[in-house]
Scaffold this active site. Structure first.
Site, PDB file in Angstrom:
ATOM      1  N   HIS A 179      46.185   5.461  27.161  1.00 51.32           N
ATOM      2  CA  HIS A 179      47.434   5.380  27.910  1.00 51.32           C
ATOM      3  C   HIS A 179      47.251   4.896  29.346  1.00 51.32           C
ATOM      4  CE1 HIS A 179      51.899   5.395  28.387  1.00 51.32           C
ATOM      5  NE2 HIS A 179      51.618   6.405  29.487  1.00 51.32           N
ATOM      6  N   SER A 200      54.427   3.088  31.839  1.00 50.39           N
ATOM      7  CA  SER A 200      54.972   3.878  30.817  1.00 50.39           C
ATOM      8  C   SER A 200      56.357   4.091  31.170  1.00 50.39           C
ATOM      9  CB  SER A 200      54.199   5.488  31.119  1.00 50.39           C
ATOM     10  OG  SER A 200      54.252   6.367  30.247  1.00 50.39           O
TER      11      SER A 200
END
Length: 707
Positions: A680, A565
Site C-alpha cells: 500500500h 488511498s
C-alpha cells in the site's frame, strides 16, 4: 500550452491503450463493467496491460531531463547518512531499522543511549534483511517485530513478500541474533499474533474455509502452544463472518505482568467489543466506539470516540476523552468499576497520541492543528497534568517511550523547520535535543500561512499554504493541493523536506487541507463526514480549491490535486465533480470504484467509513460520488497521473487500473504506473520511493509549470 507538446503527445498515446480495450463504453457497474478483468491481480492479461502502461508512462516522464535530477535529489535526501535514526526504547537498548544505499532492504540494529548521544553511534547488527533475502532467495520486506515482555529476547518477526499486508511470522532470538530452531512459525496471511508467555501465543489468522470475513480478515482466535502444529491450536474465540475481524488481546503493565487476556471483535471499522477470557467469558460494557489503551499509574486507560455515561456512574464523558479505571477494582468486577476522567478536549482540540511509561502517562494533543505535550500523574485520587516545555508552534509527536523508566522521545517539526528529536526524562525533568535533521532546502524565502475556506454548508475549513514570500497574487503560482479527510486521521504540519527541495524552492506553492472526515478536531470532525454525509469531505476539498483561486494564489490552469488511498478517492471525486478547477491530479494507490469497493482487497472493512453498496439506500449515495461511475463522455478531465502497486492487498490495484482503462475508453489523456512491489506504500525501499517521487514531480512540473 507552452513547452508541453511532448507531454500532450505522450498522454494521447495512453488513450490508444493496449489491444482489447472496448471503444464502446458500457456503464461502469456490476456485470456490465467492461474492465472487470483488471480485478485479477495476477491475471496474465491484467499484468500485460500494466506493463504496457508502465512502459508508456516511464517513456513519457523519464525522458524529461528534470526526472533524473529529481530522482537523484530525492534519493540523496532519502538515503542521507545524517537523517535521524529513529529508535525504540527497550530493555536491551535503542533499536533502529535503517535503510540506505548499502542496506536497501534494511538492517535491524541496536545501540545504547550513551552512544546514541554521540555524533557517530556504534550500532550492533541484530538482523540484516538484505542478507536474509539473498540467502533465502525471497523478496523480504521487514514489517516489524513483537517481543515478549519484560525480557524482550524472544520476538515474533513479521516478513512480507513484496510489501503486502499479508506476512510470514517467525520466532527470532534477539540475543542470539538468530531464528529460533523449531520456534513459532506461521505461513503467509493477514494475521495478528500476541505473546501470552514464552510457550504460548494467541493467533487470529485464516484457519481454513469459513474463518475469514468478507473484508479478508480472520474472525477466529486460537491459542497455540510451543511445538504444536497449527492444526492442534485451541479455539478460544469466534466472532461473526459479517464482522471486520477479530484480534487477540493481552493487557500488560509496564513490568510485563498480564492482567487480562481476551479478544477484540471489530464489528465495523470504528466499533469494537472486548471479550475477556476466564472461566466464563465477559463482554465488557464499554461503548462500541472505545479503545482500551493500556495501563498507567495503576489504572486502566480507555479512549472514547463517542459521548458516553458509564452504567456504574452518573458522570457523562464526551467523545475524544480519555477515562481510567482503578486496575484492582476493574479486575475484581470489570462491569461495575467506576471510571474517572483523565483528559477532555476543548472546542478546537483533539487527542493526538499517548503512551505509558513506568509510572506516568505522556500525552500529546492538537490545539487548532498545533501540538502540545503533557505528563499526567495519578495522585491522591486525581490526574495531574504538567506541560512539557517543548518548542511551541510546532508539531509534536511521540517517537518512543520506555516501560522500565519514565523516559520518552518526541519529534518536533514544522513545515519549514527540520525535524528535531527531543529526549525527556520525567523523573528528573531533563529535556534535551538528541538529534536534528539538517535543512534539505532553503526556507528563508518561504512563508507558511493558515487560512479558512467556507464549505458548501457554511463550515469553516482550515488549510495551510506554503509559498514564496515574493509570490504574485495574480493566479499564476503553480500549486499542489494535498488532502486526505478520512478515518479520523489528522494532517498536521511536518517538515516538507522533499517538497521544499523539488517544488517550493522553484517558486511554487503547496497546500495542506484539514478536511472533515479527518481527525484534526476529534471524533466529531470525523463523524460529520461519514457514510451518508461523506460528500462533505469532497465539498471541503473543492471549497479550499475555490478559495485558493478566489485569493488569486493560483488559478485552475496552475492548480493540481494530490492524495493517496482515501486521499486518492478524494482527488478522484474532485476531478469528476469539478474538473474545471484543476489542471493536474496525482492519485496514489487510490480507491476509485465505490460501487464494487467491498469486493476488492480489504474494502469491506471500510463500510463504516463509506457505506455498504449492497444496501440500496447506501448504494445510492456511493454511486452519486463514485469517481469510476462519474467518468462520463462529454467531460474533459485534467490528465491524471495514477499510481498503484501489484502487491497492494489493502486497496486493490484494480481501482487505479480501471480508472485508467475507463479514461482511455473515453479518449481522455492520463498516465498510469503500477509498481510490482511496495504494497500500500507503492514502494518497497528508498530507491523505489525516490522513483515514485521523481515521477510525480516531473508530471507536476509538466502540467502546472510548463504552461
Amino acid at each position: 500550452m507552452k513547452n508541453s507538446l511532448f507531454l500532450a503527445a505522450s498522454l494521447s498515446m495512453s488513450c490508444l491503450m493496449a489491444a482489447g480495450l472496448s471503444q464502446a463504453l458500457a456503464p461502469a457497474s456490476g456485470a456490465e463493467d467492461p474492465f472487470l478483468w483488471l480485478e485479477e491481480i495476477e491475471g496474465p492479461r491484467a499484468l500485460a496491460w500494466a506493463r504496457t502502461e508502465n512502459g508508456k508512462t516511464l517513456s513519457a516522464l523519464q525522458s524529461d531531463p528534470r526526472y533524473q535530477r529529481f530522482y537523484g535529489e530525492a534519493l540523496h535526501v532519502l538515503q542521507a547518512k545524517d537523517r535521524i535514526p529513529y529508535v525504540s526504547l527497550g530493555r536491551r537498548g535503542l533499536d533502529n531499522f535503517w535503510q540506505d544505499e548499502n542496506q536497501v532492504r534494511g538492517v535491524l540494529r541496536r545501540t545504547t543511549l550513551e552512544s546514541y548521544r554521540t555524533q557517530s553511534p556504534r550500532w550492533e547488527t541484530i538482523l540484516d534483511v538484505d542478507a536474509l533475502a539473498d540467502a533465502e532467495k525471497k523478496n523480504w520486506i521487514y514489517e516489524g517485530a513483537s517481543c515478549l515482555p519484560p525480557q524482550e529476547r524472544l520476538c515474533l518477526l513479521h516478513l512480507s513478500e513484496g510489501g503486502k499486508d499479508a506476512v510470514f511470522v517467525r520466532e527470532f532470538d534477539a540475543v542470539a541474533k538468530a531464528f529460533v530452531s523449531n520456534g513459532f512459525e506461521l505461513p503467509e496471511g493477514k494475521q495478528q499474533v500476541t505473546w501470552v508467555n514464552s510457550d504460548t501465543v494467541l493467533i487470529a489468522r485464516d484457519w481454513g474455509e469459513g474463518t475469514m470475513t468478507q473484508a479478508g480478515y480472520p474472525f477466529v482466535v486460537k491459542e497455540l502452544k510451543r511445538a504444536q502444529s497449527l492444526a492442534e491450536a485451541h479455539e478460544v474465540f469466534r466472532g461473526e463472518p459479517t464482522d471486520v475481524g477479530a484480534t487477540p488481546f493481552v493487557l500488560r503493565d509496564s513490568e510485563g505482568t498480564i492482567h487480562a487476556t481476551g479478544a477484540v471483535r471489530s464489528v465495523s471499522s470504528f466499533e469494537h467489543e472486548y471479550i475477556l477470557f476466564g472461566s466464563k467469558p465477559i463482554k465488557l460494557n464499554l461503548p462500541k466506539k472505545a479503545t482500551i489503551g493500556g495501563i498507567a499509574s495503576g489504572r486502566l486507560l480507555v479512549t472514547l470516540n463517542e459521548d458516553w455515561k458509564a452504567p456504574s456512574g452518573d458522570t457523562p464523558f464526551s467523545a475524544g476523552s480519555i477515562i481510567s479505571y482503578d486496575l484492582a477494582e476493574w479486575k475484581q468486577d470489570p462491569l461495575r468499576a467506576r471510571p474517572t476522567l483523565v483528559f477532555k478536549p476543548g472546542p478546537r482540540q483533539a487527542l493526538s497520541g499517548f503512551t505509558a511509561t513506568r509510572n506516568l502517562l505522556i500525552l500529546t494533543i492538537l490545539d487548532n492543528v498545533q501540538s502540545r505535550a503533557f505528563v499526567y500523574k495519578y495522585h491522591r485520587g486525581a490526574w495531574q497534568a504538567t506541560p512539557i516545555p517543548l518548542p511551541e508552534n510546532a508539531s509534536v509527536g511521540l517517537a518512543a517511550a520506555s516501560h522500565e523508566t519514565d523516559e520518552a522521545m518526541f519529534t518536533v517539526s514544522s513545515f519549514l523547520s527540520p525535524t528535531m528529536l527531543w529526549y525527556f526524562d520525567a523523573a528528573t525533568e531533563r529535556l534535551e535535543t538528541l538529534r536534528a535533521s539538517p535543512p534539505r532546502f532553503d526556507a528563508s524565502r518561504l512563508v507558511v500561512e493558515q487560512f479558512e475556506a467556507i464549505s458548501r454548508d457554511g463550515t469553516r475549513i482550515p488549510y495551510f499554504l506554503l509559498r514564496s514570500k515574493s509570490a504574485r497574487f495574480d493566479g499564476s503560482t503553480p500549486t499542489l493541493l494535498y488532502g486526505y479527510g478520512g478515518f479520523q486521521t489528522p494532517l498536521i504540519p511536518s517538515y516538507a523536506g522533499l517538497t521544499g527541495r523539488l517544488w517550493l524552492e522553484q517558486g511554487n506553492a503547496y497546500v495542506v487541507a484539514n478536511l472533515r472526515g479527518g481527525g484534526e478536531f476529534g471524533p466529531q470532525w470525523h463523524q460529520t463526514a461519514q457514510g451518508a454525509t461523506k460528500q462533505r469531505t469532497w465539498d471541503d476539498f473543492i471549497a479550499v480549491a475555490e478559495d485558493l483561486i478566489r485569493r488569486k494564489i493560483t488559478s485552475p490552469r496552475s492548480l493540481g490535486a494530490v492524495g493517496g488511498s482515501q486521499g486518492g478517492l478524494l482527488v478522484g471525486t474532485a476531478i469528476t465533480q469539478r474538473p474545471e478547477l484543476f489542471n493536474a491530479a496525482i492519485l496514489q494507490v487510490p480507491l476509485f470504484d465505490m460501487v464494487r469497493f467491498t469486493k476488492l482487497g480489504a474494502g469491506a472493512s471500510w463500510i463504516g467509513e463509506y457505506g455498504d453498496p449492497t444496501i440500496p439506500e447506501q448504494r445510492k449515495w456511493l454511486e452519486a460520488y463514485s469517481p469510476y461511475q462519474r467518468l462520463v463522455p462529454g467531460k474533459t478531465y485534467p490528465a491524471p497521473f495514477i499510481l498503484t502497486s501489484t502487491k497492494d492487498d489493502r486497496v486493490h490495484p484494480a481501482h487505479g487500473r480501471k480508472a485508467a482503462a475507463r479514461l482511455a475508453a473515453l479518449g481522455q489523456p492520463y498516465l498510469y504506473y503500477e509498481n510490482t512491489d511496495g504494497g500500500h506504500s507503492a514502494a518497497a525501499n528508498l530507491i523505489e520511493q525516490a522513483r515514485r517521487i521523481a515521477l510525480e514531480y516531473t508530471y507536476a512540473f509538466r502540467r502546472l509549470v510548463d504552461e
